[in-house]
Design a protein around this motif. Structure first.
Motif, PDB file in Angstrom:
ATOM      1  N   ILE A 177       0.869  -1.178   0.000  1.00 53.47           N
ATOM      2  CA  ILE A 177       0.000   0.000   0.000  1.00 53.47           C
ATOM      3  C   ILE A 177       0.902   1.223   0.000  1.00 53.47           C
ATOM      4  CG2 ILE A 177      -1.827   1.234   1.256  1.00 53.47           C
ATOM      5  CD1 ILE A 177      -2.820  -1.491   0.761  1.00 53.47           C
ATOM      6  N   PRO A 178       0.815   2.054  -1.018  1.00 46.50           N
ATOM      7  CA  PRO A 178       1.734   3.201  -1.079  1.00 46.50           C
ATOM      8  C   PRO A 178       1.396   4.250  -0.023  1.00 46.50           C
ATOM      9  CG  PRO A 178       0.227   3.207  -2.952  1.00 46.50           C
ATOM     10  CD  PRO A 178      -0.077   1.981  -2.180  1.00 46.50           C
ATOM     11  N   LEU A 180       2.067   3.274  -7.434  1.00 47.19           N
ATOM     12  CA  LEU A 180       0.891   2.459  -7.706  1.00 47.19           C
ATOM     13  C   LEU A 180      -0.372   3.279  -7.528  1.00 47.19           C
ATOM     14  CD1 LEU A 180       1.621  -0.773  -5.678  1.00 47.19           C
ATOM     15  CD2 LEU A 180       1.632  -0.559  -8.150  1.00 47.19           C
ATOM     16  N   ILE A 181      -1.377   2.929  -8.285  1.00 47.62           N
ATOM     17  CA  ILE A 181      -2.677   3.564  -8.058  1.00 47.62           C
ATOM     18  C   ILE A 181      -3.523   2.644  -7.187  1.00 47.62           C
ATOM     19  CG2 ILE A 181      -4.700   4.588  -9.130  1.00 47.62           C
ATOM     20  CD1 ILE A 181      -2.810   4.625 -11.736  1.00 47.62           C
ATOM     21  N   THR A 182      -3.473   1.359  -7.506  1.00 40.70           N
ATOM     22  CA  THR A 182      -4.183   0.394  -6.672  1.00 40.70           C
ATOM     23  C   THR A 182      -3.185  -0.650  -6.185  1.00 40.70           C
ATOM     24  OG1 THR A 182      -4.678  -0.845  -8.664  1.00 40.70           O
ATOM     25  CG2 THR A 182      -6.425   0.564  -7.814  1.00 40.70           C
ATOM     26  N   PRO A 183      -3.354  -1.131  -4.958  1.00 41.13           N
ATOM     27  CA  PRO A 183      -2.466  -2.188  -4.485  1.00 41.13           C
ATOM     28  C   PRO A 183      -2.700  -3.484  -5.278  1.00 41.13           C
ATOM     29  CG  PRO A 183      -4.171  -1.674  -2.857  1.00 41.13           C
ATOM     30  CD  PRO A 183      -4.310  -0.687  -3.957  1.00 41.13           C
TER      31      PRO A 183
END
Lengths: 402, 247
Positions: free
Chosen positions: A241-242, A252-255
């Motif tokens: 998770i960024p 990342l936009i989504t994990p």
């Protein structure tokens, strides 16, 4: 600082640890008891089980791991519980049946030894002063003295040390203060000392998925290695998770949740289905297929080993069939001692015929016309079947990334 | 004529009646509780059976404790015709022996397995979902509304766990309560105990902290309502304190 605010800070800092299981112990106390199968008390908005009060002793940390919210260089609010405060919250949550026990982790404050001593102090209070018999999972701090490890292990149900990244290169890049040797040392010690009075529920660990360049093969080889060498109960895989911006980290936009899901499926195949990593992944195919689950993927590559005859196949062979799980395989073995099984019986036992019908016969017969037994057809159907079950758009996104 | 046999709604009463039916080789149309609403074509037969603890010993020695465990869980379920399921299951046990449980082609066996799963699952789920609140008197008090009659199963669990606390669990659907006084469990009708439902001073503080914890621990980027609903169905939400603002 008010207790409530501390709890908010130190729960927020602890939530990226995936483990929340509370199984494997039968401890009893004046207040509290562990339940052998574990109990989930709630489920958070992300669908994850809440079983333990998952908190950090402190989010102060002398380390600077790139991916971690609590790294030294982040400008966030810091807090620290006293051991008594943790006892108060744990006992009050426990008697209201909010939780099954405590999961205590911590940032490294002052030194590994000092941090570990504070954790031990807390757990000692719970066990000796309050006679708490509920489940306790504590983090072992890498680099701490072995006698501290011995002390903590005799108080808790589960102990864990996170390897975080499967390769030394990954660690060097993202967690320069950590070393895999120190974690291995802990695991070795726990493995050698484990018994019903020392870490009775066994040890676990966690790897972060998608923060570094490791392939699924790297990750699963590391997991297999740890299961074999250190007899781990569980390896957890946690989609990255960024929480920080850093040039070393992917943006990342989504994990990578679907990837995480496939890794867990593979993990299950290793632990319960008799698979080896080398059955599923190799240097030519170092990553799992996102479109189809790893067992179906294996079966499609080994169509020559099928069909399996339900009334004759061994337990191990039944487990290799897509759509047959541990429970249904056991039911088949047990039931066929008394009766010859037919397809309608399989359905009643929980076998998923939609998936398994391409791979099995009952009394020599298929449950479908043989002209459908072509690889392309089976593959298409297994993939489509999954698509219908998947509601998340993450799945769609990753489809295009591949 | 449809001959239905009546029993007193207790487990021992049911076993006593079934013993009578099996011995006399009588096949009932149905077995019903004494308050069951029946149609005009049903002929209700009341049998005077001797009901005592010995009937349990008889069943355990004849059918084994595993079978009686299955049967008891069926009895705890909310399935309307559970009594006749139990009768047919035991009748088939006499024919096939212990392997009857593997004969899934028999409807009564499928039903026994299904209801065992339902009751066992709900009891296990509620071991986690029960929420006690601390009353002014120091008593821990919880309300539940389960589909199946699992109060007793829960009570046994909490007797181990909260053995030095006074607690009360109320099944609001069946209007029964279970009281624990640090020594024994008492099950009785709700009217027999007046509960002053005023919470202790600390209660609001810890409830508040727990609700905060519940929201904090969720990872926003992983939000997954469908997954949560699968594990924690909405029907349990009214009694789960952290769901207060989402009900």
């Amino acid at each position: 600082m008010e207790l409530k605010e501390k709890l908010n800070i130190l729960a927020d800092s602890a939530k990226y640890d995936a483990s929340c299981s509370s199984s494997g112990s039968m401890r009893k106390g004046e207040i509290g008891s562990a339940h052998i199968s574990g109990i989930c008390h709630s489920f958070s908005a992300d669908g994850r089980c809440i079983s333990l009060l998952k908190i950090l002793l402190t989010n102060v940390c002398i380390f600077d791991c790139k991916y971690c919210l609590n790294r030294r260089s982040n400008n966030i609010k810091r807090a620290m519980f006293t051991p008594e405060e943790i006892c108060t919250i744990t006992l009050n949550f426990y008697k209201r049946n909010y939780i099954e026990g405590l999961f205590l982790s911590s940032g490294i404050i002052k030194s590994p030894d000092y941090t570990m001593e504070q954790i031990i102090k807390t757990v000692e209070l719970l066990r000796y002063k309050y006679h708490f018999g509920g489940y306790i999972h504590a983090k072992a701090i890498p680099g701490a003295n072995m006698y501290l490890l011995k002390k903590l292990g005799s108080l808790v149900d589960r102990m864990s040390a996170n390897v975080e990244l499967p390769t030394e290169d990954g660690l060097k890049l993202l967690a320069p203060d950590k070393s895999s040797d120190k974690v291995s040392k802990i695991m070795q010690y726990v493995k050698n000392s484990q018994n019903k009075n020392f870490v009775p529920a066994g040890q676990s660990t966690q790897m972060i998925i998608g923060a570094s360049r490791e392939t699924d093969l790297d990750i699963m080889q590391k997991a297999e290695d740890m299961y074999q060498n250190y007899k781990l109960k569980r390896v957890f895989y946690s989609a990255y998770i960024p929480v920080n911006q850093d040039k070393c980290l992917p943006s990342l936009i989504t994990p990578p949740l679907k990837r995480e899901n496939r890794l867990y499926e593979t993990d299950w195949l290793l632990r319960y289905y008799g698979f080896k990593v080398s059955d599923l992944l190799d240097d030519d195919n170092p990553n799992l297929n996102i479109l189809v689950d790893p067992k179906a993927s294996w079966a499609l590559k080994h169509l020559d080993e099928f069909p399996k005859e339900i009334n004759k196949a061994s337990y191990q062979d039944l487990l290799r069939v897509p759509g047959i799980g541990v429970k249904s395989a056991k039911r088949i073995i047990k039931s066929r001692q008394y009766f010859r099984l037919e397809f309608k019986d399989l359905k009643r036992m929980g076998v998923v015929l939609k998936r398994s019908k391409y791979f099995i016969t009952c009394n020599g017969k298929f449950d479908l016309n043989k002209e459908f037994l072509k690889k392309e057809f089976i593959e298409a159907n297994l993939v489509l079947g999954e698509k219908a079950n998947s509601s998340s758009n993450i799945y769609q996104l990753e489809l295009f990334h591949e | 004529m449809n001959n239905s046999y009546e029993y007193d709604a207790s487990f021992l009463g049911l076993l006593s009646l079934i013993k009578y039916l099996l011995k006399g080789k009588i096949k009932p149309y149905n077995i019903i509780k004494d308050d069951y609403q029946v149609d005009l074509f049903t002929n209700i037969i009341k049998v005077k059976v001797t009901k005592d603890e010995k009937v349990m010993d008889f069943f355990v020695s004849r059918f084994g404790s595993q079978t009686m465990h299955y049967v008891y869980y069926v009895f705890l379920s909310s399935y309307p015709n559970k009594e006749i399921v139990i009768y047919y299951y035991l009748l088939n046990y006499l024919k096939y022996g212990p392997k009857v449980i593997y004969k899934r082609d028999l409807k009564c066996v499928r039903k026994v397995l299904e209801l065992n799963k339902k009751v066992g699952n709900e009891a296990h789920k509620l071991k986690g979902f029960v929420r006690f609140r601390e009353l002014k008197s120091g008593i821990l008090y919880a309300e539940i509304n389960p589909d199946n009659d699992i109060l007793e199963l829960l009570a046994k669990h909490f007797m181990n766990r909260l053995k030095n606390e006074y607690w009360v669990i109320k099944d609001v659907r069946r209007k029964i309560i279970c009281i624990y006084d640090t020594k024994k469990i008492y099950v009785t009708e709700e009217d027999n105990l007046k509960i002053i439902d005023e919470v202790s001073k600390n209660e609001i503080m810890f409830k508040d902290m727990w609700q905060d914890f519940y929201h904090t621990i969720a990872i926003k980027m992983r939000k997954n309502d469908r997954c949560r609903l699968n594990f924690m169905p909405k029907k349990y939400w009214p009694y789960i304190v952290e769901m207060e603002d989402e009900r």
